[in-house]
Design a protein around this motif. Structure first.
Motif, PDB file in Angstrom:
ATOM      1  N   GLY A  39       0.823  -1.212   0.000  1.00 44.19           N
ATOM      2  CA  GLY A  39       0.000   0.000   0.000  1.00 44.19           C
ATOM      3  C   GLY A  39       0.854   1.258   0.000  1.00 44.19           C
ATOM      4  N   LEU A  40       1.944   1.234   0.770  1.00 48.52           N
ATOM      5  CA  LEU A  40       2.755   2.449   0.936  1.00 48.52           C
ATOM      6  C   LEU A  40       3.525   2.809  -0.331  1.00 48.52           C
ATOM      7  N   LYS A  41       3.694   1.818  -1.236  1.00 51.05           N
ATOM      8  CA  LYS A  41       4.433   2.074  -2.480  1.00 51.05           C
ATOM      9  C   LYS A  41       3.848   3.262  -3.233  1.00 51.05           C
ATOM     10  N   HIS A  42       2.536   3.445  -3.070  1.00 49.94           N
ATOM     11  CA  HIS A  42       1.855   4.497  -3.827  1.00 49.94           C
ATOM     12  C   HIS A  42       1.712   5.772  -3.031  1.00 49.94           C
ATOM     13  N   ASN A  43       2.454   5.826  -1.884  1.00 49.84           N
ATOM     14  CA  ASN A  43       2.550   7.052  -1.111  1.00 49.84           C
ATOM     15  C   ASN A  43       1.194   7.641  -0.701  1.00 49.84           C
ATOM     16  N   PRO A  44       0.318   6.826  -0.114  1.00 50.43           N
ATOM     17  CA  PRO A  44      -1.004   7.360   0.264  1.00 50.43           C
ATOM     18  C   PRO A  44      -0.870   8.289   1.470  1.00 50.43           C
ATOM     19  N   PRO A  45      -1.830   9.226   1.665  1.00 45.09           N
ATOM     20  CA  PRO A  45      -1.817   9.987   2.914  1.00 45.09           C
ATOM     21  C   PRO A  45      -2.140   9.055   4.078  1.00 45.09           C
ATOM     22  N   LEU A  46      -1.542   9.302   5.252  1.00 40.86           N
ATOM     23  CA  LEU A  46      -1.713   8.434   6.416  1.00 40.86           C
ATOM     24  C   LEU A  46      -2.139   9.282   7.602  1.00 40.86           C
ATOM     25  N   MET A  47      -2.598   8.658   8.666  1.00 44.88           N
ATOM     26  CA  MET A  47      -2.957   9.441   9.854  1.00 44.88           C
ATOM     27  C   MET A  47      -2.648   8.664  11.123  1.00 44.88           C
ATOM     28  N   LEU A  48      -2.506   9.427  12.204  1.00 47.40           N
ATOM     29  CA  LEU A  48      -2.370   8.846  13.535  1.00 47.40           C
ATOM     30  C   LEU A  48      -3.525   9.380  14.358  1.00 47.40           C
ATOM     31  N   ILE A  49      -4.234   8.491  15.087  1.00 45.43           N
ATOM     32  CA  ILE A  49      -5.407   8.947  15.840  1.00 45.43           C
ATOM     33  C   ILE A  49      -5.161   8.795  17.338  1.00 45.43           C
ATOM     34  N   ASP A  50      -5.938   9.517  18.149  1.00 52.41           N
ATOM     35  CA  ASP A  50      -5.914   9.352  19.606  1.00 52.41           C
ATOM     36  C   ASP A  50      -6.747   8.153  19.958  1.00 52.41           C
ATOM     37  N   ASP A  51      -6.527   7.476  21.125  1.00 52.05           N
ATOM     38  CA  ASP A  51      -5.314   7.476  21.925  1.00 52.05           C
ATOM     39  C   ASP A  51      -4.411   6.318  21.501  1.00 52.05           C
ATOM     40  N   ALA A  52      -4.961   5.415  20.682  1.00 49.98           N
ATOM     41  CA  ALA A  52      -4.216   4.206  20.335  1.00 49.98           C
ATOM     42  C   ALA A  52      -2.935   4.543  19.586  1.00 49.98           C
ATOM     43  N   ASP A  53      -2.919   5.655  18.883  1.00 51.76           N
ATOM     44  CA  ASP A  53      -1.716   6.036  18.123  1.00 51.76           C
ATOM     45  C   ASP A  53      -0.877   7.085  18.844  1.00 51.76           C
ATOM     46  N   ARG A  54      -1.232   7.392  20.095  1.00 51.08           N
ATOM     47  CA  ARG A  54      -0.461   8.408  20.804  1.00 51.08           C
ATOM     48  C   ARG A  54       0.996   7.989  20.979  1.00 51.08           C
ATOM     49  N   PRO A  55       1.281   6.721  21.345  1.00 46.64           N
ATOM     50  CA  PRO A  55       2.697   6.338  21.458  1.00 46.64           C
ATOM     51  C   PRO A  55       3.464   6.579  20.151  1.00 46.64           C
ATOM     52  N   ALA A  56       2.792   6.356  19.006  1.00 44.47           N
ATOM     53  CA  ALA A  56       3.460   6.603  17.727  1.00 44.47           C
ATOM     54  C   ALA A  56       3.760   8.092  17.564  1.00 44.47           C
ATOM     55  N   LYS A  57       2.814   8.929  17.992  1.00 44.31           N
ATOM     56  CA  LYS A  57       3.060  10.374  17.921  1.00 44.31           C
ATOM     57  C   LYS A  57       4.240  10.744  18.818  1.00 44.31           C
ATOM     58  N   TRP A  58       4.298  10.133  19.994  1.00 39.57           N
ATOM     59  CA  TRP A  58       5.420  10.414  20.898  1.00 39.57           C
ATOM     60  C   TRP A  58       6.744   9.984  20.276  1.00 39.57           C
ATOM     61  N   TYR A  59       6.696   8.856  19.577  1.00 41.04           N
ATOM     62  CA  TYR A  59       7.930   8.392  18.919  1.00 41.04           C
ATOM     63  C   TYR A  59       8.442   9.442  17.936  1.00 41.04           C
ATOM     64  N   PHE A  60       7.541   9.964  17.102  1.00 35.81           N
ATOM     65  CA  PHE A  60       7.979  10.974  16.132  1.00 35.81           C
ATOM     66  C   PHE A  60       8.444  12.244  16.849  1.00 35.81           C
ATOM     67  N   ALA A  61       7.758  12.595  17.958  1.00 38.26           N
ATOM     68  CA  ALA A  61       8.160  13.795  18.708  1.00 38.26           C
ATOM     69  C   ALA A  61       9.529  13.583  19.369  1.00 38.26           C
ATOM     70  N   LEU A  62       9.761  12.369  19.877  1.00 35.50           N
ATOM     71  CA  LEU A  62      11.063  12.073  20.499  1.00 35.50           C
ATOM     72  C   LEU A  62      12.187  12.155  19.469  1.00 35.50           C
ATOM     73  N   LYS A  63      11.907  11.601  18.290  1.00 34.11           N
ATOM     74  CA  LYS A  63      12.909  11.650  17.224  1.00 34.11           C
ATOM     75  C   LYS A  63      13.256  13.096  16.887  1.00 34.11           C
ATOM     76  N   ALA A  64      12.211  13.903  16.737  1.00 31.00           N
ATOM     77  CA  ALA A  64      12.435  15.305  16.376  1.00 31.00           C
ATOM     78  C   ALA A  64      13.212  16.008  17.494  1.00 31.00           C
ATOM     79  N   ALA A  65      12.863  15.704  18.766  1.00 22.36           N
ATOM     80  CA  ALA A  65      13.554  16.348  19.893  1.00 22.36           C
ATOM     81  C   ALA A  65      15.019  15.920  19.938  1.00 22.36           C
ATOM     82  N   TYR A  66      15.262  14.652  19.640  1.00 24.08           N
ATOM     83  CA  TYR A  66      16.643  14.149  19.630  1.00 24.08           C
ATOM     84  C   TYR A  66      17.443  14.853  18.536  1.00 24.08           C
ATOM     85  N   GLN A  67      16.854  14.951  17.343  1.00 24.21           N
ATOM     86  CA  GLN A  67      17.579  15.584  16.231  1.00 24.21           C
ATOM     87  C   GLN A  67      17.834  17.057  16.524  1.00 24.21           C
TER      88      GLN A  67
END
Ligand code: FES
Ligand SMILES: [Fe+2]
Length: 362
Positions: A311-339
């Motif tokens: 599915g991702l080969k075609h570069n579809p738009p994606l989303m993260l939702i509350d609360d089940a995807d909150r850890p994923a949001k934190w992961y991206f925020a942690l990465k950004a904070a680290y960089q």
């Protein structure tokens, strides 16, 4: 609380984090004086172990004319390039011999280095430290180790290759909502067992923790531990760049695991699962039974990621939702904070302010 959904950026840089240790290859896959070729973060490496037992990792390119050093010879001490026979000490990368030089040559081979990376063997893996080219003076931290809680224990490793960017592997790892759909099995749980969950997370250095809690009643392996008749607690940590630790304690009995998702290239990653335990020491064949079910479990994730990659080969738009995807949001925020902290030299600004309770159904 912000918008309920967050689109996942599709146009970032390759998003692979330098300045960390990564498992490059299983220790058991390095035999004697063999040279092995591996790739980490898109960097081709030649890895091995010297006759004295020291692990090494060099960029798999001769500093003379770039031919892979893994095509050369290794006598347990020096790696000899297959093109012009330059010899390198592989732990330091130092050149020790250039056969074409005349005895009166003023060129000192020992001033020439192949690019060597810190390497260490722990928990049955050869780990390689990939330094951050932007922050070369940051000292090398100790290599990761699986926490263990007694002298005697069993340990095993499982692995799977995933055809996707490491971010998808990692957010799949911390995603609670796929369990009832992907990991259905009579011995684990069924889709009908879906129920409300409430977990409290707290910030830890470079990551977050699900604070120790009684494991969910709908997972069979946890129920098995009930035979010990003691309270069971489980604690789950996620730590940058790619590690999920889980510890289960029941009196003096324990089970400890670490799952890493390692970026091989920008479009491939590998899951390495390493587990140690002292539970059920009296049960025959437990190691084989564990490996059987463990590899089925990992295979369910792998098959899902193979489909997702289609599915991702075609570069579809994606989303993260509350609360089940909150850890994923934190992961991206942690990465950004680290960089950001690497860029500014300031300490990492942790994106999670304090204990946070999340609710979801799984
Ligand atoms: S390319 Fe390796 S010795 Fe010349
Ligand atoms: Fe999974």
């Amino acid at each position: 609380m912000g918008t309920p959904t967050t689109p996942i950026s599709r146009n970032a840089d390759d998003g692979l984090l330098c300045g960390f240790w990564y498992p490059a290859i299983r220790s058991s896959e390095i035999h004697g004086g063999e040279l092995r070729q591996v790739t980490l973060l898109g960097v081709p490496l030649v890895v091995g172990r010297t006759a004295a037992g020291n692990p090494f990792a060099m960029r798999d390119a001769c500093p003379h004319r770039g031919i892979p050093l893994s095509d050369g010879n290794f006598d347990g001490k020096l790696v000899e390039c297959c093109y012009h026979g330059w010899k390198f000490e592989p732990v330091s990368g130092q050149c020790r011999e250039i056969p074409s030089l005349m005895p009166d040559s003023r060129l000192n081979p020992e001033k020439i280095y192949a690019k060597a990376f810190p390497a260490e063997e722990n928990d049955g893996y050869l780990w390689v430290y990939i330094p951050d080219p932007e922050a070369p003076s940051v000292p090398t931290p100790p290599a990761p180790r699986l926490p263990v809680f007694s002298q005697r224990y069993k340990i095993t490793q499982l692995a799977a290759d995933l055809p996707c960017h490491v971010d998808h592997g990692i957010i799949g790892l911390m995603d609670p909502a796929h369990g009832p759909f992907v990991h259905q099995a009579w011995w684990w749980r069924t889709r009908r067992s879906i129920r409300e969950k409430e977990k409290t997370f707290e910030p830890i250095p470079n990551g977050f923790r699900i604070i120790p809690h009684a494991p969910s009643a709908n997972s069979a392996p946890y129920r098995l531990l009930g035979v010990y008749g003691k309270p069971i607690t489980t604690q789950i940590d996620f730590v940058l760049p790619n590690m999920r630790f889980e510890q289960i304690h029941c009196g003096d009995y324990w089970f400890s695991s670490r799952t890493t998702v390692t970026p091989v290239t920008a479009s491939h990653c590998r899951i390495d699962f390493c587990a140690a335990w002292n539970i059920f020491a009296h049960v025959p064949f437990l190691l084989s039974i564990f490996r059987f079910f463990g590899s089925r479990f990992i295979d369910q994730d792998t098959q899902t990621m193979i489909k997702q990659a289609r599915g991702l080969k075609h570069n579809p738009p994606l989303m993260l939702i509350d609360d089940a995807d909150r850890p994923a949001k934190w992961y991206f925020a942690l990465k950004a904070a680290y960089q950001e902290s690497r860029r500014t030299g300031e300490p990492i600004k942790h994106p999670i302010a304090g204990p946070t309770t999340l609710h979801w159904r799984s």
